[in-house]
Enzyme design. Structure first.
Site, PDB file in Angstrom:
ATOM      1  CB  SER A  71      -2.944  -4.673   1.766  1.00 53.69           C
ATOM      2  OG  SER A  71      -3.627  -4.531   3.339  1.00 53.69           O
ATOM      3  CG  ASP A  72      -5.854   1.099   0.532  1.00 52.27           C
ATOM      4  OD1 ASP A  72      -5.136   1.495   0.037  1.00 52.27           O
ATOM      5  OD2 ASP A  72      -6.802   1.919   1.273  1.00 52.27           O
ATOM      6  CB  THR A  73      -4.637   0.730   6.005  1.00 56.21           C
ATOM      7  OG1 THR A  73      -4.223  -0.512   6.268  1.00 56.21           O
ATOM      8  CG2 THR A  73      -5.322   1.061   7.414  1.00 56.21           C
TER       9      THR A  73
END
Length: 195
Positions: A71-73
């Site tokens: 995941s990345d934000t």
């Protein structure tokens, strides 16, 4: 170790705590992925690629052939991706940009194994109150914004800057719960032997 269902390719304590809320058995893998936006990449494509890159790096590093969640934000304002601040001046620049207006937080989540990958993207709109220079400097001194995309953490002291959101609070923190659970269910249908 044999009891795990998947790996989480993230050193983020926030993602770990959020994934625990889904009652999934997992183990954490630390992966090293370069976070560099290509000149031609739209913000949404960039964050999707990062989540896939992290998941695939995890697949390569995993000691067992189990699926890996990456995941990345990112924080986006006027089309500019606001990464982690380099220093106080960079943090001032970012928080001044976000002050008194709306921006987007995009979180992409990928579940992958050696044969399949599925990715979902969640975009949340966030509004900030107007910030004074003293607010920004005091916040920097707290140490919280130093390693946060966009130079703030909604779940911490930075939450006091947020006047409202439209979308997923958990996605802003780092892992959208509803969408992640739906992604895991979809992956289970695709490759039922795992989850």
């Amino acid at each position: 170790m044999a009891d795990i269902q998947l790996y989480l390719a993230s050193a983020s304590p926030r993602r770990k705590a959020l994934l625990e809320q889904l009652s999934v058995r997992f183990s954490v893998l630390r992966v090293d992925v370069e976070e560099q936006r290509e000149s031609h990449e739209e913000a949404a494509d960039y964050v999707r690629r990062l989540s896939l890159d992290k998941a695939m790096a995890g697949v390569e590093a995993a000691p067992e052939p189990l699926p890996v969640l990456g995941s990345d934000t990112i924080v986006v304002c006027d089309g500019e991706v606001l990464e982690k601040p380099r220093d106080l001046n960079d943090s001032r620049r970012m928080l001044s940009m976000l002050s008194g207006r709306q921006h987007q937080v995009m979180t992409a989540v990928t579940i992958a194994d050696r044969n399949h990958s599925l990715t979902t993207l969640v975009t949340t709109h966030v509004w900030f109150k107007s910030l004074l220079d003293k607010d920004i400097d005091a916040y920097w001194q707290s140490g919280e914004p130093c390693d946060k995309a966009g130079s703030y953490a909604i779940q911490g002291l930075g939450g006091r800057f947020v006047t409202r959101i439209d979308g997923s609070y958990h996605a802003v923190v780092g892992l959208p719960l509803y969408e992640t659970e739906a992604l895991l269910n979809e992956f289970q249908k695709l490759c039922g032997e795992y989850l």
